[in-house]
Design a protein around this motif. Structure first.
Motif, mmCIF file in Angstrom:
data_model
loop_
_atom_site.group_PDB
_atom_site.id
_atom_site.type_symbol
_atom_site.label_atom_id
_atom_site.label_comp_id
_atom_site.label_asym_id
_atom_site.label_seq_id
_atom_site.Cartn_x
_atom_site.Cartn_y
_atom_site.Cartn_z
ATOM 1 N N GLY A 41 6.281 -64.331 -51.821
ATOM 2 C CA GLY A 41 4.660 -64.190 -52.237
ATOM 3 C C GLY A 41 3.688 -63.383 -51.580
ATOM 4 O O GLY A 41 2.377 -62.929 -51.471
ATOM 5 N N LYS A 42 4.252 -63.616 -50.399
ATOM 6 C CA LYS A 42 3.300 -63.931 -48.650
ATOM 7 C C LYS A 42 2.758 -61.832 -48.196
ATOM 8 O O LYS A 42 2.460 -61.542 -48.137
ATOM 9 C CB LYS A 42 3.230 -63.748 -47.960
ATOM 10 C CG LYS A 42 3.137 -65.679 -47.912
ATOM 11 C CD LYS A 42 3.712 -66.318 -46.524
ATOM 12 C CE LYS A 42 3.908 -67.654 -46.978
ATOM 13 N NZ LYS A 42 4.035 -68.589 -45.490
ATOM 14 N N LEU A 43 4.382 -61.187 -49.010
ATOM 15 C CA LEU A 43 4.155 -60.162 -48.727
ATOM 16 C C LEU A 43 3.053 -58.430 -49.775
ATOM 17 O O LEU A 43 3.425 -59.259 -50.591
ATOM 18 C CB LEU A 43 5.635 -59.539 -48.523
ATOM 19 C CG LEU A 43 6.553 -59.661 -47.252
ATOM 20 C CD1 LEU A 43 8.170 -59.840 -47.475
ATOM 21 C CD2 LEU A 43 5.380 -59.546 -46.032
ATOM 22 N N GLU A 44 2.439 -57.823 -48.913
ATOM 23 C CA GLU A 44 1.640 -57.612 -50.025
ATOM 24 C C GLU A 44 3.090 -56.258 -50.629
ATOM 25 O O GLU A 44 2.300 -55.696 -52.012
ATOM 26 C CB GLU A 44 1.163 -55.885 -48.971
ATOM 27 C CG GLU A 44 0.037 -57.076 -47.820
ATOM 28 C CD GLU A 44 -1.177 -57.377 -48.786
ATOM 29 O OE1 GLU A 44 -1.422 -56.843 -50.091
ATOM 30 O OE2 GLU A 44 -1.760 -58.996 -48.412
ATOM 31 N N ARG A 45 3.763 -55.971 -49.943
ATOM 32 C CA ARG A 45 5.001 -55.318 -51.276
ATOM 33 C C ARG A 45 6.117 -55.466 -51.238
ATOM 34 O O ARG A 45 6.354 -56.077 -49.920
ATOM 35 C CB ARG A 45 4.623 -53.647 -50.488
ATOM 36 C CG ARG A 45 5.140 -52.791 -51.358
ATOM 37 C CD ARG A 45 4.995 -51.039 -51.133
ATOM 38 N NE ARG A 45 4.684 -50.301 -49.731
ATOM 39 C CZ ARG A 45 5.025 -49.454 -49.277
ATOM 40 N NH1 ARG A 45 5.856 -48.989 -50.231
ATOM 41 N NH2 ARG A 45 4.400 -48.703 -48.226
ATOM 42 N N ASP A 46 7.402 -55.512 -52.356
ATOM 43 C CA ASP A 46 7.679 -55.904 -52.522
ATOM 44 C C ASP A 46 9.052 -55.462 -51.065
ATOM 45 O O ASP A 46 8.860 -53.481 -50.990
ATOM 46 C CB ASP A 46 8.805 -55.888 -53.670
ATOM 47 C CG ASP A 46 8.268 -56.523 -54.501
ATOM 48 O OD1 ASP A 46 8.013 -57.707 -54.027
ATOM 49 O OD2 ASP A 46 8.730 -57.020 -55.835
ATOM 50 N N CYS A 47 9.577 -56.224 -50.139
ATOM 51 C CA CYS A 47 11.084 -55.129 -49.733
ATOM 52 C C CYS A 47 12.364 -54.928 -49.873
ATOM 53 O O CYS A 47 12.977 -56.030 -50.521
ATOM 54 C CB CYS A 47 10.460 -56.278 -48.271
ATOM 55 S SG CYS A 47 8.941 -55.750 -47.472
#
Lengths: 186, 356
Positions: B30-36
Motif C-alpha cells: 500500500g505504501k509503494l507508488e508502483r506494484d513491485c
C-alpha cells in the motif's frame, strides 16, 4: 489447498548438508545433532541424528520442505522413508574426504529410485583444496555404471551454488517429463 | 498508480537478506507508488546487491551504459564502500526500502517521460541513438577474432609443447596460459571471478581487437596468481563471442548431444544454458528441434553448442534416419499445461529470483 514438497540433501558426514539447508532455508534450520561416535569417518564432534530440517514458504502458499539425511550409517533406514514422494535429491560429496567417488556411488545407489527418473544432482565441494579426482572422473564413474547424473563443483556455503543445484534439478525434471511425453507419442 | 510493475532484481545478496526484502516489499504494497515484482537481473528496473559482488558490479557498469536500471548497494552501517550510488543500510528497515523504491520509480518514470515527451520529433532519432547502450563491435570481426583465437589455442594444445602463451590486447598482456597444465590466469593482478568470468570478459574486450598470442618458456607461478582450468576460458569464449555461426566442422543438419553436463558450478549458469543442457544430455537434437523445445533464439543455442564443442563436451552426429523424430507440434511445455510440477517450479523460481 496448500501443497508441500520435499527436497532431500544427502551425502557423507561433514559433506555440508546442514550448511546447504541453512543457505536457503527461510527459517533457522532445525538441527538434531548428537555426539559423533564415528570419528574414523569424520573428525567433527557433532553429527546429525534423525534429520536436519528447513523450509521455504512459496508465494502461492505452498511449502518447500528441506530435509538433510543423517550422515552416520546407523541411521540409514531413514533414507527410504525420506525419498518417498520427494521432489529430488541433492547428493553432496567432500573431495577432501577419502574415496569421494566411492562415496558418491554409494549415495547414488541408495537413492536410485530418484536417480532413475532424473531427480538427482551431485555437488562436489572443496575441489579447490583437492582437485583430484576431477569432475570428469566423477562423471566417468557414473557413466561406467550407466547412470546419468550431473556433477558440479560447488561451494556449499554459498546460497547461489545450492540454488544452482536446485535449478538444475528442476530443469532436469521438466525436460524428463516433456521428452517422455513426446517420445511416447512418437 | 502506473500500470507497469516495477521489476526488482537481486544480485549477490545473502538469502536471508533477499527473503527479508521480499517480505518487506510484499507487506509494503500500500505504501509503494508502483506494484513491485521480483524478476531476474536482466529484466529488472532496480537491482539491489552487494558492492564487490561480480554480478552486481557488472550490472552497475551496464546501468551506467544504458541508463535504464538503477543499482542499490546493501551496506552495513559505517561500512567503507567504493560504491558511489544508492545505498540501503543494514539492518533493512521497511521505511528505507519504501522510500528508495518510490524514489527509483520517480527517477525511472522521469527518464521515460523525458524520452517520450520532451524530445522534439526532429531530434528524436539522434536522442534515441545517444541513449543506446555502447555498441557491440561488428559481429563479423568479433566472430573472426574469437575463431582465430580458439583455433590458435587448440592448435598449440595439440602440439603438447611445454610452453606458456601470453595473450595481449593492444600490446597489453591480459591472459597467461600454461598449456601443459591446461590452466590460465589473468595478468596484472586482475582476478577472474570463476562464476561469471567478469575480468576475463573485460580482458577479451568483446574481441574488438585482434588478440596477439605470444609463445614463451614456462614461467614460475606467482603467489597471488589465481589459476583456472582452460575449459572455463573456452566456455566464456564460446558463449560470449561465438554466437553467430557454428564452429567449422559443425553444421545445422547435424544432431547434437552432450557427453555430460558443463560445469555450471565453475562457469556460472544461465537459465537458457541449463535448459539446453538438460535436453542435450538426454537426447541428440537438431538446432531446429532445440529452438522449438527451449524457445531460445538461434544465437543462444549456437553459442552454447560452440562452447560445449570447445570444452570437448559435444557429440555431434549426422542424422541417420534411425532416430525417431519427435512430433514437436504435440509439444506442450511443462509451463503451458499448468499441471504437474510446473506450478510449484514456477513458485520456487519466483521465491529465489531464478529465471525459468
Amino acid at each position: 489447498m496448500a501443497q508441500e514438497y520435499k527436497l532431500i540433501f544427502t551425502g557423507s558426514m561433514g559433506a555440508g548438508k546442514t550448511t546447504a539447508i541453512a543457505a536457503i532455508s527461510e527459517i533457522a534450520p532445525i538441527k538434531t545433532e548428537v555426539a559423533n561416535t564415528d570419528r574414523q569417518a569424520h573428525s567433527k564432534e557433532q553429527t546429525t541424528v534423525a534429520m536436519d530440517y528447513g523450509e521455504v514458504q512459496l508465494e502461492n502458499g505452498d511449502r518447500l520442505r528441506l530435509y538433510g539425511t543423517p550422515g552416520q550409517e546407523r541411521f540409514r533406514f531413514m533414507w527410504d522413508i525420506l525419498q518417498q514422494g520427494a521432489l529430488g535429491v541433492i547428493i553432496l560429496v567432500d573431495n577432501t574426504q577419502s574415496e569421494p567417488i566411492a562415496t558418491m556411488k554409494h549415495y547414488v545407489h541408495s537413492f536410485k529410485k530418484l536417480v532413475s527418473c532424473d531427480r538427482a544432482v551431485v555437488g562436489v565441494g572443496r575441489m579447490d583444496e583437492n582437485p583430484h579426482p576431477s569432475l570428469e572422473d566423477f562423471s566417468q564413474a557414473l557413466e561406467e555404471e550407466g547412470l546419468d547424473v550431473p556433477v558440479f563443483a560447488v561451494d556449499i556455503r554459498k546460497g547461489d551454488d545450492v540454488l544452482l543445484m536446485l535449478d538444475v534439478l528442476m530443469n532436469r525434471i521438466e525436460v524428463w517429463e516433456m521428452l517422455n511425453q513426446l517420445e511416447a507419442q512418437a | 498508480m502506473s500500470q507497469k510493475k516495477l521489476h526488482i532484481g537481486i544480485a549477490g545478496l545473502k538469502l536471508s537478506d533477499a527473503l527479508a526484502l521480499r517480505s518487506i516489499v510484499r507487506l509494503s504494497k500500500g505504501k509503494l507508488e508502483r506494484d513491485c515484482v521480483f524478476s531476474h537481473q536482466d529484466e529488472a528496473d532496480v537491482i539491489i546487491g552487494v558492492s564487490g559482488d561480480a554480478a552486481f558490479n557488472r550490472k552497475v557498469i551496464e546501468s551506467k551504459q544504458n541508463g535504464r536500471t538503477i543499482c542499490i548497494a546493501l551496506t552495513k552501517h559505517n561500512e567503507a564502500l567504493s560504491f558511489s550510488g544508492n545505498l540501503l543500510q543494514k539492518p533493512i528497515r521497511p521505511q528505507d526500502v519504501v522510500n528508495l523504491l518510490n524514489a527509483c520509480d520517480k527517477r525511472l518514470s522521469k527518464s521515460q517521460d523525458a524520452a517520450i515527451v520532451e524530445i522534439p520529433d526532429k531530434f528524436k532519432k539522434t536522442a534515441v541513438e545517444k541513449q543506446k547502450p555502447q555498441e557491440e563491435p561488428s559481429k563479423d570481426l568479433k566472430t573472426r577474432n574469437a575463431l582465430a583465437l580458439a583455433y590458435e589455442l587448440q592448435k598449440e594444445t595439440d602440439l603438447k609443447k611445454a610452453q606458456d602463451l601470453l595473450l595481449s590486447l593492444s600490446g597489453e598482456p591480459q591472459i597467461h596460459i600454461r598449456l601443459p597444465d591446461g590452466k590460465f590466469s589473468t595478468c596484472n593482478g586482475k582476478v577472474v571471478t570463476p562464476n561469471d568470468g567478469t575480468s576475463l570478459l573485460e580482458s577479451l574486450a568483446w574481441m574488438q581487437q585482434k588478440i596477439d598470442v605470444e609463445k614463451r618458456a614456462p614461467e614460475a607461478e606467482q603467489e597471488n596468481d589465481q589459476w583456472l582450468p582452460m575449459d572455463c576460458f573456452y566456455w566464456h569464449l564460446g558463449v560470449h563471442a561465438l554466437s553467430d555461426e557454428l564452429l567449422p566442422g559443425l553444421d545445422e543438419s547435424m544432431l547434437f548431444k552432450l557427453k555430460r553436463w558443463p560445469d555450471f558450478g565453475r562457469n556460472g549458469a544461465d537459465s537458457a544454458h541449463l535448459k539446453l543442457a538438460a535436453f542435450m544430455v538426454r537426447r541428440a537434437l537438431s538446432l531446429a528441434e532445440l529452438k522449438t523445445l527451449t524457445r531460445q533464439p538461434s544465437k543462444t543455442i549456437i553459442a552454447f553448442i560452440n562452447a560445449c564443442a570447445l570444452c570437448n563436451l559435444l557429440l555431434p552426429k549426422d542424422r541417420t534416419g534411425h532416430e525417431v523424430a519427435l512430433d514437436l507440434n504435440k509439444m506442450k511445455m511443462a509451463g503451458d499445461s499448468g499441471q504437474g510440477l510446473a506450478g510449484v517450479f514456477s513458485a520456487i523460481r519466483s521465491v529465489f529470483g531464478m529465471r525459468a
